[in-house]
Design an enzyme around this catalytic site. Structure first.
Site, short mmCIF file in Angstrom:
data_model
loop_
_atom_site.label_atom_id
_atom_site.label_comp_id
_atom_site.label_asym_id
_atom_site.label_seq_id
_atom_site.Cartn_x
_atom_site.Cartn_y
_atom_site.Cartn_z
CG HIS A 290 -5.16 -6.18 -0.10
ND1 HIS A 290 -5.94 -6.70 0.85
CD2 HIS A 290 -5.02 -7.16 -0.94
CE1 HIS A 290 -6.76 -7.42 0.49
NE2 HIS A 290 -6.19 -7.79 -0.44
CG ASN B 27 -3.18 -2.64 7.13
OD1 ASN B 27 -2.86 -2.49 6.10
ND2 ASN B 27 -4.68 -3.21 7.55
CE LYS C 19 -3.50 -2.22 2.25
NZ LYS C 19 -4.69 -1.94 3.59
CD GLU D 240 -9.19 -9.28 -2.79
OE1 GLU D 240 -7.67 -9.53 -2.67
OE2 GLU D 240 -9.56 -8.98 -2.37
CE1 TYR E 110 -9.64 -2.95 0.62
CE2 TYR E 110 -9.01 -0.66 -0.70
CZ TYR E 110 -8.80 -1.92 0.00
OH TYR E 110 -7.45 -2.29 0.10
#
Length: 152
Positions: free
Chosen positions: A115, A112, A9, A126, A49
């Site tokens: 992913h 975080n 990310k 995905e 998402y």
């Protein structure tokens, strides 16, 4: 053999942790079969998402994930989905165990770092969002025989 999507990310990219993350996955014995540096558009974020778009916190997530470059990759290995999930640790870096990526490098729920797909259906969906079939490389590293038994 199983494949899963990982996204390094924007926080991972900006903090210059990409190499360390790639190294951790490779040291675990996972094989990278696709990789590219991209900018996630708001449209792609909504597709990725989709289950979260209606939630009140989604705009913040979209702003974060579209706010900088992302390294999208597909890794392959035995039980790759669960292996990656275990390597990542709990979603919140504050709750992730030491030794996990998030436990070692994150102190945020949202920022975080990485992913990882949460199951086989999500991985398939995905991967297709980020990569065309011809972008996935079919190749087994020559050291594979030293990472797992031939019957695994």
């Amino acid at each position: 053999m199983q494949r899963t999507l990982i996204l390094l990310k924007p926080d991972c990219v900006q903090r210059r942790l990409m190499g360390r993350m790639i190294t951790r996955f490779e040291e675990k014995g996972l094989n990278f079969v696709a990789m590219k540096l991209i900018r996630i558009t708001p449209e792609l974020a909504k597709q990725h998402y989709a289950e979260h778009v209606s939630k009140g916190w989604y705009p913040t997530l979209e702003s974060f994930v579209t706010g900088g470059p992302v390294l999208a990759a597909v890794v392959e290995g035995l039980e790759a989905i669960q292996v990656v999930r275990d390597m990542l640790g709990a979603t919140s870096g504050l709750k992730a165990a030491p030794g996990t990526i998030r436990g070692d490098f994150s102190s945020s729920q949202q920022m975080n770092l990485v992913h990882g797909s949460d199951g086989p259906d999500a991985a398939k969906r995905e991967i297709a969002l980020y990569f065309k079939p011809e972008e996935l490389i079919e190749d087994a590293p020559t050291l594979t025989k030293w990472l797992r038994a031939a019957d695994e």
